[in-house]
Design a protein around this motif. Structure first.
Motif, PDB file in Angstrom:
ATOM      1  N   ARG A 121      48.538  13.193  50.467  1.00 32.54           N
ATOM      2  CA  ARG A 121      48.534  13.738  49.114  1.00 32.54           C
ATOM      3  C   ARG A 121      47.143  14.241  48.789  1.00 32.54           C
ATOM      4  O   ARG A 121      46.158  13.656  49.222  1.00 32.54           O
ATOM      5  CB  ARG A 121      48.861  12.637  48.113  1.00 32.54           C
ATOM      6  CG  ARG A 121      50.319  12.283  48.031  1.00 32.54           C
ATOM      7  CD  ARG A 121      50.454  11.129  47.072  1.00 32.54           C
ATOM      8  NE  ARG A 121      49.855  11.458  45.772  1.00 32.54           N
ATOM      9  CZ  ARG A 121      50.478  12.138  44.828  1.00 32.54           C
ATOM     10  NH1 ARG A 121      51.702  12.559  45.018  1.00 32.54           N
ATOM     11  NH2 ARG A 121      49.897  12.392  43.689  1.00 32.54           N
ATOM     12  N   ARG A 179      42.699  18.629  32.807  1.00 28.65           N
ATOM     13  CA  ARG A 179      44.138  18.616  33.149  1.00 28.65           C
ATOM     14  C   ARG A 179      44.847  19.837  32.562  1.00 28.65           C
ATOM     15  O   ARG A 179      45.790  20.350  33.134  1.00 28.65           O
ATOM     16  CB  ARG A 179      44.791  17.328  32.629  1.00 28.65           C
ATOM     17  CG  ARG A 179      44.352  16.094  33.427  1.00 28.65           C
ATOM     18  CD  ARG A 179      44.885  14.806  32.809  1.00 28.65           C
ATOM     19  NE  ARG A 179      44.284  13.655  33.458  1.00 28.65           N
ATOM     20  CZ  ARG A 179      43.759  12.605  32.814  1.00 28.65           C
ATOM     21  NH1 ARG A 179      43.778  12.542  31.501  1.00 28.65           N
ATOM     22  NH2 ARG A 179      43.231  11.619  33.488  1.00 28.65           N
ATOM     23  N   SER A 227      40.141   4.092  34.741  1.00 29.10           N
ATOM     24  CA  SER A 227      41.553   4.329  34.462  1.00 29.10           C
ATOM     25  C   SER A 227      41.852   5.821  34.349  1.00 29.10           C
ATOM     26  O   SER A 227      42.940   6.267  34.688  1.00 29.10           O
ATOM     27  CB  SER A 227      42.041   3.526  33.257  1.00 29.10           C
ATOM     28  OG  SER A 227      41.448   4.021  32.110  1.00 29.10           O
ATOM     29  N   ASP A 230      42.336   6.969  37.876  1.00 28.06           N
ATOM     30  CA  ASP A 230      43.631   6.535  38.412  1.00 28.06           C
ATOM     31  C   ASP A 230      44.777   7.325  37.788  1.00 28.06           C
ATOM     32  O   ASP A 230      45.794   7.565  38.434  1.00 28.06           O
ATOM     33  CB  ASP A 230      43.845   5.041  38.140  1.00 28.06           C
ATOM     34  CG  ASP A 230      42.861   4.194  38.933  1.00 28.06           C
ATOM     35  OD1 ASP A 230      42.289   4.732  39.905  1.00 28.06           O
ATOM     36  OD2 ASP A 230      42.669   3.018  38.598  1.00 28.06           O
ATOM     37  N   GLY A 231      44.627   7.725  36.530  1.00 24.87           N
ATOM     38  CA  GLY A 231      45.676   8.476  35.837  1.00 24.87           C
ATOM     39  C   GLY A 231      46.812   7.558  35.413  1.00 24.87           C
ATOM     40  O   GLY A 231      47.016   6.510  36.015  1.00 24.87           O
ATOM     41  N   VAL A 232      47.532   7.970  34.383  1.00 24.19           N
ATOM     42  CA  VAL A 232      48.627   7.114  33.919  1.00 24.19           C
ATOM     43  C   VAL A 232      49.761   7.071  34.936  1.00 24.19           C
ATOM     44  O   VAL A 232      50.468   6.098  35.079  1.00 24.19           O
ATOM     45  CB  VAL A 232      49.213   7.561  32.552  1.00 24.19           C
ATOM     46  CG1 VAL A 232      48.383   7.050  31.419  1.00 24.19           C
ATOM     47  CG2 VAL A 232      49.371   9.080  32.497  1.00 24.19           C
ATOM     48  N   ASP A 233      49.950   8.191  35.665  1.00 24.90           N
ATOM     49  CA  ASP A 233      50.935   8.162  36.743  1.00 24.90           C
ATOM     50  C   ASP A 233      50.378   8.994  37.895  1.00 24.90           C
ATOM     51  O   ASP A 233      49.311   9.581  37.788  1.00 24.90           O
ATOM     52  CB  ASP A 233      52.297   8.684  36.261  1.00 24.90           C
ATOM     53  CG  ASP A 233      52.176  10.101  35.738  1.00 24.90           C
ATOM     54  OD1 ASP A 233      51.586  10.942  36.435  1.00 24.90           O
ATOM     55  OD2 ASP A 233      52.634  10.374  34.606  1.00 24.90           O
ATOM     56  N   GLN A 234      51.168   9.041  38.975  1.00 26.76           N
ATOM     57  CA  GLN A 234      50.680   9.680  40.202  1.00 26.76           C
ATOM     58  C   GLN A 234      50.322  11.149  40.015  1.00 26.76           C
ATOM     59  O   GLN A 234      49.442  11.662  40.686  1.00 26.76           O
ATOM     60  CB  GLN A 234      51.754   9.566  41.274  1.00 26.76           C
ATOM     61  CG  GLN A 234      51.842   8.171  41.873  1.00 26.76           C
ATOM     62  CD  GLN A 234      52.013   8.263  43.372  1.00 26.76           C
ATOM     63  OE1 GLN A 234      52.737   9.121  43.828  1.00 26.76           O
ATOM     64  NE2 GLN A 234      51.336   7.401  44.115  1.00 26.76           N
ATOM     65  N   SER A 235      51.026  11.810  39.081  1.00 25.80           N
ATOM     66  CA  SER A 235      50.783  13.250  38.971  1.00 25.80           C
ATOM     67  C   SER A 235      49.755  13.590  37.896  1.00 25.80           C
ATOM     68  O   SER A 235      49.429  14.754  37.698  1.00 25.80           O
ATOM     69  CB  SER A 235      52.101  13.973  38.688  1.00 25.80           C
ATOM     70  OG  SER A 235      52.625  13.474  37.477  1.00 25.80           O
ATOM     71  N   ALA A 236      49.236  12.572  37.212  1.00 28.72           N
ATOM     72  CA  ALA A 236      48.355  12.852  36.067  1.00 28.72           C
ATOM     73  C   ALA A 236      47.166  13.741  36.467  1.00 28.72           C
ATOM     74  O   ALA A 236      46.809  14.654  35.736  1.00 28.72           O
ATOM     75  CB  ALA A 236      47.836  11.550  35.467  1.00 28.72           C
ATOM     76  N   ASN A 237      46.597  13.459  37.636  1.00 25.60           N
ATOM     77  CA  ASN A 237      45.400  14.217  38.017  1.00 25.60           C
ATOM     78  C   ASN A 237      45.693  15.244  39.098  1.00 25.60           C
ATOM     79  O   ASN A 237      44.764  15.722  39.747  1.00 25.60           O
ATOM     80  CB  ASN A 237      44.294  13.258  38.483  1.00 25.60           C
ATOM     81  CG  ASN A 237      43.722  12.479  37.315  1.00 25.60           C
ATOM     82  OD1 ASN A 237      43.846  12.907  36.165  1.00 25.60           O
ATOM     83  ND2 ASN A 237      43.128  11.340  37.597  1.00 25.60           N
ATOM     84  N   GLU A 238      46.947  15.587  39.275  1.00 27.30           N
ATOM     85  CA  GLU A 238      47.263  16.575  40.305  1.00 27.30           C
ATOM     86  C   GLU A 238      46.613  17.904  39.926  1.00 27.30           C
ATOM     87  O   GLU A 238      46.693  18.334  38.773  1.00 27.30           O
ATOM     88  CB  GLU A 238      48.777  16.741  40.421  1.00 27.30           C
ATOM     89  CG  GLU A 238      49.179  16.977  41.867  1.00 27.30           C
ATOM     90  CD  GLU A 238      50.651  16.686  42.058  1.00 27.30           C
ATOM     91  OE1 GLU A 238      50.961  15.590  42.531  1.00 27.30           O
ATOM     92  OE2 GLU A 238      51.468  17.537  41.696  1.00 27.30           O
TER      93      GLU A 238
END
Ligand code: ADP
Length: 471
Positions: free
Chosen positions: A223, A281, A317, A320-328
Motif C-alpha cells: 500500500r 486531504r 493520530s 495514523d488517520g481515522v481509517d485506512q484511507s484517511a491519508n490516501e
C-alpha cells in the motif's frame, strides 16, 4: 583589539593553558560582558570544542552572535538546545531575539512567551514590545465549508510572497478550522536538485512509484502510505527536495512551519495541526511537508508540560488517520536537523517509517548546485569545478548565499558601467573567499555523539561513514 588589562591577563593565561575549560569559559563570559563580541565569539567557540554539549557555552556563543546581528548563526548555535523540551528559559529569549532579527515574528513570539511563562524573571519589556502576538488561529472567524458555500464573487486578498518556483493557489478553503498553511504548486522537479541521487531514488520508490504505478504496487500487496523523515545539517536542501518531490509527482505542496502550528493557547496547536492535515486531504494528491518537525514531534519523556505531550499524541493520530484511507494520496514528508530528539513512536510503520539522511554535498554535487543556482544569470565561461574545490563544507544554502553576493556585486559594477557584465569564475571565487560554511562541522560533532553513544537501535548507522571523516 582587547585593551582591558584584566582581560589581557586572562587571555594570556588561557593561551598558556588552552585546555583549561573553566578558565576559557570565564574569559569568554568576561569578553561578552564587556562587549568584545568577536573575541567572545572566538573564545566560546574554543570552549565548545572542549565541551561540545555545554548549554551555557552554546547560549554564550549564541548571545555573542545575536549581539553582532548574526541571527542565523545564533539560531544554528541554539538549535541543539531548542530541540529538547524544557530548555533554559534564557535560551528561549535568545532564540526569540534571533528569530525576530530574521523577521520571524510569530516564531519569536512563541519562543518568548513560552520562556517567560516558565520563568518570568527573563522577561524583557523592549523585546516584548517588538513582538506582535498573532491572533490564535482557533478564534479566527471560520468560513462555511467550501461545498455548501455559495460561490459569490469576492475580492481576493493579495497573495502572500511565495518562494521561487511555486504558484499560489489561493487561501485554504476553510472547513471548521482554518489552517494558516498554504497550498502551492511547485515548479521544481528532481532535475532542479543537484546530486543526492540515492536520496532521490529513495523518495522515488517510497513516494512516487506507488502513485505513478499503483497497479504494480497492488500486485505485490503493497500500500502507498507512510511518511519519510529527511534529516541532515541545516541548509543541505531538505526543503528544496520536498518541494521538488511534489513537482515531480504533480502533487499539491503544503509546507508547514512551526508558526502554522504552535500557538500559546492550550488546545489551539492541536486544532491547527488537524486543520493542516485536513487541508492536505482536500488537495490530494498532496505532499504535506513539516519543517523543523523535531519541535512538534519531540520525545514525550523530555517534555515537562502536558499540553506539549498532547500535541505529539495529536500528531501521531493524524498520521495514523481515522481509517485506512484517511491519508490516501497524502504523502507526509518532514525535515529535521535533530532527528535524535524525535519520539520513537513516530518511526513506527505507517508514520515516518523511513529515515533518509540528506548529506552535505561533495565537490561534484557542489559544482552541480552552483550550476543550477547560476543558470538564469548572465555568465561568462565559468569553471564551477574550481569554485566547488574551494568550498569544502559549504552546503546548498551557503552556496546560494555566495552566488547571491557575487551577483549583487556584479550588478553594482554593471550599473556603474552602464552595461551587463557577466559573472565569471573570479567573481565566484572572490565571494567564496569572503564566505564561511555555516553549520556542517558542528552538526557532525553532535551526530558523532549520538552515533557513538546512543545508537542502540542502529537508527544512525547510515551516519557512520560521515562522522568518521574529518570535518
Ligand atoms: P534545508 O531545508 O536542508 O535547511 P533548504 O532546502 O532550505 O535547506 O536549502 C536552501 C537553499 O539551497 C535552497 O532553497 C536551494 O536554493 C539551495 N539548495 C540546497 N541544496 C540544493 C541542491 N541539491 N540543488 C540545488 N539547490 C540546492
Amino acid at each position: 583589539m582587547v585593551d582591558d588589562p584584566g582581560l589581557k591577563a586572562l587571555g594570556e593565561a588561557a593561551r598558556l593553558s588552552p585546555d583549561n575549560l573553566p578558565l576559557r569559559r570565564h574569559l569568554a563570559e568576561q569578553l561578552l560582558n564587556k562587549g568584545y563580541l568577536a573575541d567572545a565569539e572566538a573564545e566560546f567557540r574554543a570552549a565548545l570544542v572542549l565541551a561540545p554539549k555545554d548549554p551555557d557555552i552554546m547560549a554564550g556563543l549564541a548571545e555573542a552572535f545575536v549581539r553582532q546581528s548574526s541571527h542565523g548563526e545564533a539560531l544554528s548555535a541554539l538549535e541543539p538546545l531548542l530541540a529538547v523540551g524544557g530548555y533554559p528559559p534564557r535560551v528561549g529569549v535568545l532564540a526569540a531575539r534571533a528569530l525576530l532579527g530574521e523577521g520571524s515574528v510569530h516564531k519569536a513570539a512563541y519562543r518568548y512567551h513560552e520562556a517567560v511563562s516558565r520563568d518570568p524573571s527573563v522577561a524583557d519589556a523592549d523585546l516584548a514590545a517588538r513582538l506582535v502576538i498573532p491572533l490564535p488561529a482557533a478564534t479566527a472567524p471560520s468560513a462555511p465549508p467550501a461545498a455548501t458555500a455559495p460561490s459569490a464573487p469576492s475580492v481576493s486578498p493579495a497573495p502572500p510572497p511565495q518562494p521561487a518556483g511555486s504558484t499560489y493557489l489561493g487561501p485554504s478553503s476553510a472547513t471548521h478550522e482554518r489552517s494558516t498553511a498554504e497550498v502551492e504548486r511547485s515548479a521544481f522537479s528532481f532535475a532542479d536538485v543537484a546530486g543526492m541521487d540515492e536520496v532521490k531514488e529513495a523518495l522515488r520508490v517510497k513516494l512516487l512509484l506507488p502513485v505513478q504505478q499503483p497497479e504494480l504496487f497492488a500486485a505485490f500487496g503493497k500500500r502507498a502510505g507512510g511518511g519519510v523523515l529527511l534529516y541532515g545539517p541545516p541548509g543541505v536542501g531538505k526543503t528544496h527536495l520536498a518541494r521538488a518531490a511534489a513537482g515531480e509527482l504533480g502533487a499539491a505542496f503544503v509546507s508547514v512551519g512551526l508558526a502554522d502550528i504552535l500557538d500559546m493557547y492550550i488546545g489551539s496547536s492541536e486544532r491547527n495541526l488537524r486543520a493542516t492535515f485536513d487541508l492536505a486531504r482536500r488537495h490530494r494528491p498532496c505532499v504535506l511537508f513539516f519543517d523543523e518537525v523535531d519541535a512538534l514531534a519531540a520525545r514525550r519523556s523530555d517534555m515537562r508540560q502536558a499540553h506539549s505531550r498532547q500535541l505529539v499524541n495529536q500528531f501521531l493520530s493524524e498520521l495514523d488517520g481515522v481509517d485506512q484511507s484517511a491519508n490516501e494520496g497524502v504523502l507526509v514528508l518532514a525535515a529535521t536537523n535533530a532527528p535524535w530528539y524525535i519520539d520513537v513512536a513516530f518511526r513506527r510503520p505507517g508514520r515516518f517509517d523511513q529515515l533518509v539522511f540528506v548529506p552535505p554535498p561533495d565537490a561534484e554535487a557542489r559544482a552541480a548546485i552552483l550550476r543550477i543556482l547560476c543558470r538564469d544569470k548572465p555568465l561568462a565561461e565559468v569553471d564551477f569545478g574550481a569554485v566547488a574545490k574551494v568550498t569544502d563544507q559549504f552546503v546548498g544554502a551557503d552556496l546560494k548565499g555566495l552566488v547571491d553576493r557575487a551577483v549583487e556585486i556584479k550588478l553594482q559594477e554593471s550599473i556603474r558601467a552602464g552595461r551587463p557584465i557577466p559573472l565569471s569564475t573570479r567573481d565566484l571565487l572572490a565571494a567564496a573567499k569572503a564566505a564561511r560554511p555555516t553549520a556542517v562541522r558542528e552538526w557532525m560533532a553532535t551526530a558523532r555523539n549520538y552515533v557513538m553513544h546512543a545508537n542502540e537501535s542502529g537508527a544512525w548507522d547510515e551516519l557512520m561513514p560521515w562522522i568518521q571523516r574529518k570535518w
